[in-house]
Design an enzyme around this catalytic site. Structure first.
Site, short mmCIF file in Angstrom:
data_model
loop_
_atom_site.label_atom_id
_atom_site.label_comp_id
_atom_site.label_asym_id
_atom_site.label_seq_id
_atom_site.Cartn_x
_atom_site.Cartn_y
_atom_site.Cartn_z
N GLU A 175 57.60 -45.54 43.00
CA GLU A 175 57.75 -46.63 42.03
C GLU A 175 57.23 -46.14 40.67
O GLU A 175 57.74 -46.51 39.62
CB GLU A 175 56.94 -47.84 42.50
N ARG A 233 62.63 -53.40 41.80
CA ARG A 233 61.99 -52.36 40.97
C ARG A 233 63.01 -51.40 40.36
O ARG A 233 62.78 -50.19 40.25
CB ARG A 233 60.95 -51.55 41.77
N SER A 293 51.06 -49.90 42.92
CA SER A 293 51.64 -49.32 44.15
C SER A 293 52.34 -48.02 43.79
O SER A 293 53.11 -47.98 42.83
CB SER A 293 52.67 -50.27 44.76
C1 LIG Z 1 46.44 -52.26 38.85
C2 LIG Z 1 47.95 -52.30 38.77
C3 LIG Z 1 48.65 -53.28 39.46
C4 LIG Z 1 50.04 -53.35 39.38
N1 LIG Z 1 50.72 -54.34 40.04
C5 LIG Z 1 52.05 -54.45 39.92
C6 LIG Z 1 52.76 -55.52 40.57
O1 LIG Z 1 52.18 -56.38 41.22
N2 LIG Z 1 54.11 -55.55 40.40
C7 LIG Z 1 54.80 -54.64 39.67
O2 LIG Z 1 56.02 -54.75 39.56
N3 LIG Z 1 54.14 -53.61 39.07
C8 LIG Z 1 52.80 -53.49 39.16
N4 LIG Z 1 52.13 -52.47 38.55
C9 LIG Z 1 52.89 -51.44 37.81
C10 LIG Z 1 53.01 -51.70 36.28
O3 LIG Z 1 52.02 -52.59 35.85
C11 LIG Z 1 54.38 -52.23 35.92
O4 LIG Z 1 55.36 -51.32 36.29
C12 LIG Z 1 54.48 -52.56 34.42
O5 LIG Z 1 55.60 -53.40 34.23
C13 LIG Z 1 54.59 -51.32 33.53
O6 LIG Z 1 54.50 -51.73 32.16
P1 LIG Z 1 53.96 -50.74 31.04
O7 LIG Z 1 54.13 -51.40 29.74
O8 LIG Z 1 52.58 -50.30 31.38
O9 LIG Z 1 54.98 -49.54 31.19
P2 LIG Z 1 54.63 -47.99 31.12
O10 LIG Z 1 53.81 -47.61 32.30
O11 LIG Z 1 54.10 -47.66 29.78
O12 LIG Z 1 56.07 -47.36 31.29
C14 LIG Z 1 56.74 -47.40 32.54
C15 LIG Z 1 58.17 -46.90 32.33
O13 LIG Z 1 58.86 -47.82 31.51
C16 LIG Z 1 59.42 -47.17 30.38
N5 LIG Z 1 59.32 -48.11 29.26
C17 LIG Z 1 58.23 -48.81 28.87
N6 LIG Z 1 58.52 -49.57 27.80
C18 LIG Z 1 59.82 -49.34 27.51
C19 LIG Z 1 60.70 -49.83 26.49
N7 LIG Z 1 60.32 -50.70 25.56
N8 LIG Z 1 61.97 -49.37 26.49
C20 LIG Z 1 62.40 -48.47 27.41
N9 LIG Z 1 61.61 -47.97 28.39
C21 LIG Z 1 60.33 -48.40 28.43
C22 LIG Z 1 58.53 -45.94 30.15
O14 LIG Z 1 59.21 -44.92 29.44
C23 LIG Z 1 58.21 -45.54 31.59
O15 LIG Z 1 59.25 -44.77 32.15
C24 LIG Z 1 50.74 -52.39 38.61
C25 LIG Z 1 50.02 -51.39 37.92
C26 LIG Z 1 48.64 -51.35 37.99
C27 LIG Z 1 47.87 -50.30 37.23
#
Ligand SMILES: Cc1cc2nc3c(=O)[nH]c(=O)nc-3n(C[C@H](O)[C@H](O)[C@H](O)COP(=O)(O)OP(=O)(O)OC[C@H]3O[C@@H](n4cnc5c(N)ncnc54)[C@H](O)[C@@H]3O)c2cc1C
Length: 321
Positions: free
Chosen positions: A316, A171, A222
């Site tokens: 996380e 992570r 998480s």
């Molecule tokens: C129900 C649920 C289940 C989940 N299960 C998992 C799991 O099993 N495993 C896991 O690893 N995670 C899990 N997550 C967490 C989440 O889905 C991941 O971290 C996901 O990869 C975040 O993607 P996002 O596009 O929503 O990022 P965001 O939430 O929009 O952003 C997260 C961070 O990334 C940065 N960011 C986003 N895009 C960019 C970009 N293009 N360039 C630079 N920085 C950027 C943002 O500024 C922010 O700091 C879960 C979340 C939920 C709600």
């Protein structure tokens, strides 16, 4: 740059942009569908001397109740190009849709990540993973632009970072250390597999995941990272082993949820924010919750684990303020 001005939405509520549905207004909001538009928007913010943040689908974000006094750019760069077993994808592509596409092309390596919400960019930023697969596994390189550099739309100075240079770890990635770096796209290389087999794996995993994350839950996944045992001081580790079931250790990691269960985190509540009754590492918004209550609960849980095990839990989730 005047034409782009009209595309910015003022005072856009961050709770509409995050899976936790929390957060006050972003002063400006913009959806970028191309690399060019994204860079133009960043330049606009620079010109106005306001801060700027790129987000994906907001599935790992706790946004401040006070909102964001700058420009939030939602990344919607979704192009995808396939050449044999190599795939080039825009960082705003939804991860699940990407995996479904790979499955139908018979490309293996990410099918077990089906069900993780968010974009490719968000997954790379946080080195997302599940069920033994991580976004880094089949990644060749990442296209990045440094927002703090002298940029122009005609010369965006994008660079390609090879996977090794991304410093991926559990992570974690180089992008968490360089908050000005914006991920524009990525290139992956996969092995071939039977599409039917891949589709079955993804669909089984999605069903399994829905037991923990029922559809519609307002959460960021998480909340805390799991514990990497080798990173603990020796004494903390020895004391910990006296108190836990060692069978809970998987691949050198201990689930934070397990420790949180042991300290009675389940069901802890402040305002409309509650720790799930069935999982200590799942912090839920019951509707109308506040980031300030999330922070209070996070502090309570950290204190409980520190007091009982001498371990400092690390978020996380990413705080956006
Ligand atoms: C129900 C649920 C289940 C989940 N299960 C998992 C799991 O099993 N495993 C896991 O690893 N995670 C899990 N997550 C967490 C989440 O889905 C991941 O971290 C996901 O990869 C975040 O993607 P996002 O596009 O929503 O990022 P965001 O939430 O929009 O952003 C997260 C961070 O990334 C940065 N960011 C986003 N895009 C960019 C970009 N293009 N360039 C630079 N920085 C950027 C943002 O500024 C922010 O700091 C879960 C979340 C939920 C709600």
């Amino acid at each position: 740059m005047a034409h782009i001005n009209k595309k910015f939405i003022k005072n856009y509520s961050l709770h509409k942009l995050t899976s936790m549905q929390i957060g006050g207004p972003a002063k400006y909001f913009f959806v970028a569908k191309t690399e060019k538009k994204l860079i133009e928007a960043m330049l606009w913010a620079k010109d106005k001397k306001i801060k700027c943040k790129i987000i994906g689908e907001g599935s790992n974000i706790v946004a401040s109740d006070k909102g964001y006094h700058g420009l939030i750019i939602q990344n919607s760069i979704k192009h995808i190009q396939t050449t044999n077993n190599k795939v080039n994808v825009g960082s705003g592509k939804n991860l699940l849709k990407f995996i479904f596409k790979l499955n139908s092309l018979g490309l293996t390596g990410m099918e077990k990540m089906a069900g993780i919400p968010g974009t490719i960019g968000g997954a790379i930023y946080g080195c997302a993973g599940a069920y033994g697969q991580e976004i880094k596994d089949c990644l060749l390189r990442v296209k990045v632009v440094d927002a703090s550099a002298q940029l122009s739309t005609s010369n965006p100075k994008a660079m390609w970072l090879t996977r090794n240079r991304c410093e991926f770890d559990y992570r974690n990635s180089i992008f968490k250390k360089n908050l000005n770096w914006v991920i524009l796209g990525a290139e992956f290389k996969f092995k071939k597999e039977n599409p039917k087999k891949l589709k079955k794996i993804s669909s089984d995993i999605i069903k399994l995941r829905e037991q923990k994350y029922q559809p519609g839950l307002l959460c960021p996944g998480s909340f805390f990272k799991n514990i990497i045992l080798k990173d603990l001081p020796a004494k903390t580790r020895i004391d910990l082993f006296k108190k836990i079931d060692k069978g809970k250790i998987k691949y050198g990691k201990l689930a934070s949820g397990y420790l949180l269960d042991l300290v009675g985190a389940k069901g802890v509540k402040t305002g409309k924010i509650k720790v799930a009754d069935y999982h200590g590492n799942l912090i839920l918004n019951q509707g109308g919750g506040k980031a300030s209550d999330v922070a209070k609960i996070a502090k309570i849980l950290k204190n409980k684990v520190r007091k009982e095990f001498g371990i400092e839990l690390e978020e996380e989730v990413q705080y956006l303020k």
